[in-house]
Design an enzyme around this catalytic site. Structure first.
Site, PDB file in Angstrom:
ATOM      1  N   LYS A 128       0.836  -1.202   0.000  1.00  0.00           N
ATOM      2  CA  LYS A 128       0.000   0.000   0.000  1.00  0.00           C
ATOM      3  C   LYS A 128       0.869   1.249   0.000  1.00  0.00           C
ATOM      4  CE  LYS A 128      -3.954  -2.035  -0.019  1.00  0.00           C
ATOM      5  NZ  LYS A 128      -3.373  -3.242  -0.626  1.00  0.00           N
ATOM      6  N   ASP A 129       0.318   2.313  -0.574  1.00  0.00           N
ATOM      7  CA  ASP A 129       1.024   3.573  -0.755  1.00  0.00           C
ATOM      8  C   ASP A 129       1.426   4.189   0.583  1.00  0.00           C
ATOM      9  OD1 ASP A 129       2.073   5.798  -1.942  1.00  0.00           O
ATOM     10  OD2 ASP A 129       0.245   6.377  -2.998  1.00  0.00           O
ATOM     11  N   ARG A 130       2.537   4.895   0.570  1.00  0.00           N
ATOM     12  CA  ARG A 130       2.997   5.590   1.768  1.00  0.00           C
ATOM     13  C   ARG A 130       2.155   6.830   2.049  1.00  0.00           C
ATOM     14  NH1 ARG A 130       8.895   8.601   2.373  1.00  0.00           N
ATOM     15  NH2 ARG A 130       8.419   9.744   4.276  1.00  0.00           N
TER      16      ARG A 130
END
Length: 408
Positions: A128-130
């Site tokens: 998942k994206d930061r």
């Protein structure tokens, strides 16, 4: 670190079957202009232009509107849709976690440190994206549960649910992701005439209706490529520059994604990205099953209805299975990445297929003052920013060079 395995004669023969020789593609030298590559293939096959990464074409027209993405992490919310639910009993502990301003890789290392585990003991379905607020499930051996009893919140993330299950989570055990996204500061794009708020909303409404009905290009986007991932992947696969073994899988994906995007761009330029062409290899959206289309007429109606879509190569060993016009175009694109292709085959990557077109499920939207709020679901492996780039020329306030492992 592991070095590239030596190429066997059988592997080289496999590459030769896929990569055309110069006399086949009639290639002229590459021309470079303003950082964009323009390689023209001349001859009876017609002209062929390689589109640069910065200029992969949209399918619903170049956006006339610009906006700001991820002004704050809360503007980009992702909720993972698991392929299966925890069974409620078993020797593994599943945790639903919510994180902010951290990527999955960092979060797993922090959890491992907290409970004195090894990072590889912690499983996950997807990265998942930061720069977002995200929810996802992770798994770990159940005997760590006691060490987690007092750990409902660790810096950067919190635990929402705890469940037992008979098996650990593994990459790919993911149905999709649910998104809630806010795009701020909508205005006319640079070089476009000024627009009123009503005109902005009217244009975006029209595009969103088309996206809902016709789908959009299933590109890999900047979360996959980052600032330098393509360069690192090329050094690794073309020049055998060492890469940590734990990162090799990611750079394989970067290389395959680049080849896929270039193929998709060619289909868009030919205006057949969402149509069946001669000897296409189609994918069924509901099941993922492959269907070979030797006759266009037989499948054209089903493709038009959105039940099937053309596919492109995620390059590796094995026959592409597409033929005719589709296979000819694939060979042209792969020939422009011949060193990457040889590297992928030498490491034993197997040929896979990816749909050129994707549909957003449960797509809805509304406007709040000068912002657009989007809600939709996408299958695993598809990027929300591929949809957004069809709508607006966006700038991400939080894009950082070290986001190379981020994925939405």
């Amino acid at each position: 670190m592991s070095k590239r395995p030596p190429l066997k004669s059988s592997v080289l023969l496999g590459v030769a079957k896929v990569l055309p020789r110069c006399r086949w593609c009639y290639c002229s030298p590459a021309k470079f202009s303003n950082g964009f590559i323009s390689l023209v293939l001349n001859g009876s096959k017609g002209s062929f232009t390689l589109v640069s990464q910065q200029n992969w074409p949209q399918v619903h027209g170049v956006p006339a509107i610009q906006g700001q993405l991820k002004s704050v992490d809360e503007d980009f919310f992702v909720d993972e849709i698991a392929a299966e639910k925890p069974s409620g009993e078993g020797k593994f502990l599943w945790l639903q976690v919510e994180k902010k301003s951290t990527n999955t890789d960092w979060m797993i290392r922090e959890i491992a440190k907290t409970i004195e585990a090894k990072p590889e003991q912690i499983g996950y379905a997807g990265l998942k994206d930061r720069h977002a607020v995200t929810r996802q499930w992770i798994s770990l051996p159940g005997f760590f549960e006691r060490k987690l009893e007092q750990q409902d919140h660790v810096a950067g993330f919190k635990i929402l649910q705890r469940e037992r299950s008979k098996q650990p989570l593994k990459p790919g055990m993911l149905k999709g992701n649910r998104f809630e996204i806010r795009i701020r500061q909508l205005s006319a794009a640079e070089g476009q005439p000024e627009l009123t708020q009503n005109e902005i909303e009217q244009q975006l409404n029209q595009k969103l209706q088309k996206i809902a009905a016709e789908g959009f290009a299933n590109y890999f986007t900047e979360q996959r490529f980052g600032y330098e991932n393509i360069a690192v992947a090329k050094d690794f696969l073309e020049k055998d520059k060492p890469v940590a073994q734990s990162k090799q899988g990611f750079y394989f994906s970067v290389a395959r994604s680049l080849i896929f995007n270039d193929y998709l761009a060619q289909r868009i330029q030919r205006q057949n990205w969402n149509q069946c062409i001669e000897a296409d290899l189609l994918l069924e959206h509901e099941t993922g099953k492959q269907k070979f289309a030797p006759e266009i007429a037989r499948f054209a109606a089903t493709v038009a209805k959105g039940k099937l879509s053309p596919s492109g190569p995620m390059y590796g060993k094995g026959e592409p299975r597409a033929g005719g016009q589709a296979y000819s175009l694939e060979k042209q694109v792969i020939s422009l990445h011949s060193d990457l292709a040889v590297g992928l085959i030498s490491y034993g990557l197997k040929m896979k297929r990816r749909s050129l077109r994707i549909f957003a499920q449960a797509l809805s939207w509304r406007f709040e003052e000068n912002d657009l709020l989007l809600q939709f679901e996408l299958p695993a492996g598809c990027y929300a920013t591929a949809l957004i780039r069809e709508l607006v020329d966006y700038r991400s306030a939080s894009q950082q060079p070290n986001d190379r492992l981020a994925s939405n």
